[in-house]
Design a protein around this motif. Sequence first.
Motif, mmCIF file in Angstrom:
data_model
loop_
_atom_site.group_PDB
_atom_site.id
_atom_site.type_symbol
_atom_site.label_atom_id
_atom_site.label_comp_id
_atom_site.label_asym_id
_atom_site.label_seq_id
_atom_site.Cartn_x
_atom_site.Cartn_y
_atom_site.Cartn_z
ATOM 1 N N ASN A 1 -5.166 2.350 0.037
ATOM 2 C CA ASN A 1 -5.390 1.899 -1.333
ATOM 3 C C ASN A 1 -4.479 2.633 -2.326
ATOM 4 O OD1 ASN A 1 -6.538 4.319 -0.939
ATOM 5 N ND2 ASN A 1 -8.547 3.816 -1.762
ATOM 6 N N LYS A 2 -3.335 3.069 -1.804
ATOM 7 C CA LYS A 2 -2.385 3.745 -2.694
ATOM 8 C C LYS A 2 -1.173 2.846 -2.949
ATOM 9 C CE LYS A 2 -3.749 8.367 -1.356
ATOM 10 N NZ LYS A 2 -3.382 9.659 -0.809
ATOM 11 N N ASN B 1 -5.855 4.423 -11.132
ATOM 12 C CA ASN B 1 -6.884 3.483 -11.564
ATOM 13 C C ASN B 1 -6.185 2.366 -12.334
ATOM 14 O OD1 ASN B 1 -8.826 2.166 -13.276
ATOM 15 N ND2 ASN B 1 -10.254 3.835 -12.787
ATOM 16 N N ARG B 2 -6.278 1.167 -11.784
ATOM 17 C CA ARG B 2 -5.513 0.045 -12.344
ATOM 18 C C ARG B 2 -5.926 -0.297 -13.771
ATOM 19 N NH1 ARG B 2 -0.847 -0.744 -11.991
ATOM 20 N NH2 ARG B 2 0.008 -0.476 -9.923
ATOM 21 N N ASN C 1 -4.869 7.384 5.067
ATOM 22 C CA ASN C 1 -5.513 7.485 3.768
ATOM 23 C C ASN C 1 -4.677 6.855 2.657
ATOM 24 O OD1 ASN C 1 -3.389 9.233 3.473
ATOM 25 N ND2 ASN C 1 -4.612 11.090 3.345
ATOM 26 N N ALA C 2 -3.688 6.066 3.058
ATOM 27 C CA ALA C 2 -2.800 5.523 2.029
ATOM 28 C C ALA C 2 -2.997 4.020 1.825
ATOM 29 C CB ALA C 2 -1.346 5.833 2.376
ATOM 30 N N ASP D 1 0.859 -1.179 0.000
ATOM 31 C CA ASP D 1 0.000 0.000 0.000
ATOM 32 C C ASP D 1 0.901 1.237 0.000
ATOM 33 O OD1 ASP D 1 -0.816 -0.574 3.514
ATOM 34 O OD2 ASP D 1 0.977 0.276 2.599
ATOM 35 N N GLY D 2 0.333 2.388 0.206
ATOM 36 C CA GLY D 2 1.116 3.629 0.138
ATOM 37 C C GLY D 2 2.241 3.687 1.156
ATOM 38 N N CYS E 1 1.107 7.273 -4.604
ATOM 39 C CA CYS E 1 0.135 7.697 -5.607
ATOM 40 C C CYS E 1 -1.083 6.798 -5.608
ATOM 41 C CB CYS E 1 0.782 7.707 -6.996
ATOM 42 S SG CYS E 1 1.194 6.057 -7.589
ATOM 43 N N GLU E 2 -2.155 7.325 -6.195
ATOM 44 C CA GLU E 2 -3.365 6.536 -6.373
ATOM 45 C C GLU E 2 -3.659 6.492 -7.862
ATOM 46 O OE1 GLU E 2 -6.581 7.869 -3.938
ATOM 47 O OE2 GLU E 2 -7.891 6.252 -4.626
ATOM 48 N N LYS F 1 -5.048 9.362 -10.034
ATOM 49 C CA LYS F 1 -5.995 10.128 -9.207
ATOM 50 C C LYS F 1 -5.246 11.053 -8.258
ATOM 51 C CE LYS F 1 -9.285 6.340 -8.943
ATOM 52 N NZ LYS F 1 -9.927 5.424 -7.995
ATOM 53 N N ASP F 2 -4.096 10.561 -7.747
ATOM 54 C CA ASP F 2 -3.318 11.376 -6.820
ATOM 55 C C ASP F 2 -1.848 11.020 -6.985
ATOM 56 O OD1 ASP F 2 -2.916 11.831 -3.260
ATOM 57 O OD2 ASP F 2 -2.959 13.308 -4.860
#
Lengths: 165, 284
Positions: free
Chosen positions: B176-177, B204-205, B173-174, B87-88, B201-202, B211-212
Motif C-alpha cells: 500500500n505504498k 494519506n491520500r 510491506n510495500a 505499489d511500493g 513512501c506511504e 506516514k513513511d
Amino acid sequence: MEDTRRIQIKINGFKYDENVKKDLLLIDFIRDKLFLTGTKKSCERGNCGACTVLINEKAVVSCLIFAIEVDKKNITTIEGLKDKKDKMIIESFIECGAIQCGFCTPGMIMTTKSLLDKNKNPNEKQIKKALEGNLCKCTGYKKIIDAVKSVSEKISSSTRKENDR
Amino acid sequence: MLIKNYFKPDTICKAVELLNKYKKDAEILAGGTDLTVRLKKEKREKTIIDIKNISELNQIKIENDKYIEIGSIVTIDNIESYFDKADGYKALSNACSYLGSKQIRNRATIGGNICNASPAADTIGPLLCLDAVLRFESIDGERDVKIEEWLSQCTSKTYSKMEILKSIMLPKNADNKIGIYEKYSFRKSMELALVSVAIVCEINRKNKIIKDMKIGLGAVAPIHMRAKNAEKLLIGKTLDQKSINNASQISVKEAKPITDFRASKNYREIIIEYLIKKALYNIM
C-alpha cells in the motif's frame, strides 16, 4: 582442461553440432563458423545493437554472449526470418526508406520482430523505447519508426481480416 | 584465450565449491552484460562459473506472505514486468525499465547489477528503500545481510568476495505504498545515471500527510545512500511545496557528489535538488 568444447545449437531451425573454442563469442560463431553474416559486428560492447539476434524469441546482443553459454538453445538470426509477418517487416523497411547504408538494419529488424511478436500495436513512445538499444548513424530514425508503425498497422489489419473470416 | 576453465554447475553447492577452489581466478557469470565487457577489455584468462543452470536462482517466491524472495539470476526484464503494479515495488520496476536497452535487460540479472555494485547501479536505490536483505551462499553456509550494510562491506578492502548471491528478500510491506524512480542522464537510454532518486513512501491520500518516507540516492556518493535527514523532515508532515523544497535542499547537503569528467559537483547538486522535487511532486 582443453581449449575447445562441443556444443549443439539450433539456429534458424537447423541443429548445428560443432567444436568451438571456449571463448568464442556467439557473434563470431554465427558469422565466422556458420557464415551467417547478416548479423553485424560493430561496437562489441553491447551498446549499438547491430549484433542483435533472438534467443528463445528474446532480443539479445550476441557480442556479449559466449557460444558455449547457449548450448542447447534456439537462436534466430536475420537469415531466419521466413514467415509472412517477418517478410512484411522487411518490406516495410524497404518501402519506407528506412535503410541507407543498411548496417544497422538486421539488428533493427530483429528488435522490431521481437517487439511486434509481443505488442501488435505499439505507439510511437513504445516503438522508440523498444528500439533504444539499436543505433543508426544514417537515417535520423524517423523513417525507421515510420516503417515499424506502418507494418504494425498492416499486421493488425490482416489479423483482423483473418479473424473476421 | 579469455576462458581458462568453464563450468556450468546445476546447484548452488557445486558453484560455491568451485568458487572456493579457484578463488580469485574465478568469475561468476550470469547475464554477462558487465562481466563479458570487462573480460574482453582486460584480456586475462579466467575461470568462469556460469550460474544460469541453477534453477532455484531463477524464481520469484512469496514466503509465508512475509517476504518476496527474488532469485539472483532473474533477468532485469522479468523483474520489470513482475513488479509493474501501482505499489511500493514499482520503484524497482521503473528502475529496471531505465537499465540499458531491451537487449541488455533480456540478459542482465538483478544479482549482477547488485554485485557489480556500481555507484550508479539502477536497482540498488529502490532495493535500499524497500529494505532488501541479500542472501549469500559460501563454503561456510548461508548468510543474510541488509543491503545497506552490504554496500559498506563490499567496498571495504577486507571484503573477500568468496560468496555467491542467492536471492534478494523484500519484506512484503510495500503493497500500500507508492514507489517511484527518477534517473537523470545526458541521454535518454543506454546511459549511466548522473543522479538517481528512488522513493518508497506511504502517504494519506486525503490529507497528504506522510506516514513513511524512504529516499535512496544513487551516483552521488561512493555507495548508494538514504537521504535520512530529508526523510525525517518529511515524516509526519504534509506533502506540499514547502516540505518538498525543504527536503530537496536538505538532501543536497546530505549527498556527497564529486566533480569528474562527466559533471561538476555544483551541477550534480543542482540535479539532486531538481530530481527530488520532481519525484515528490509526482507523488503529490
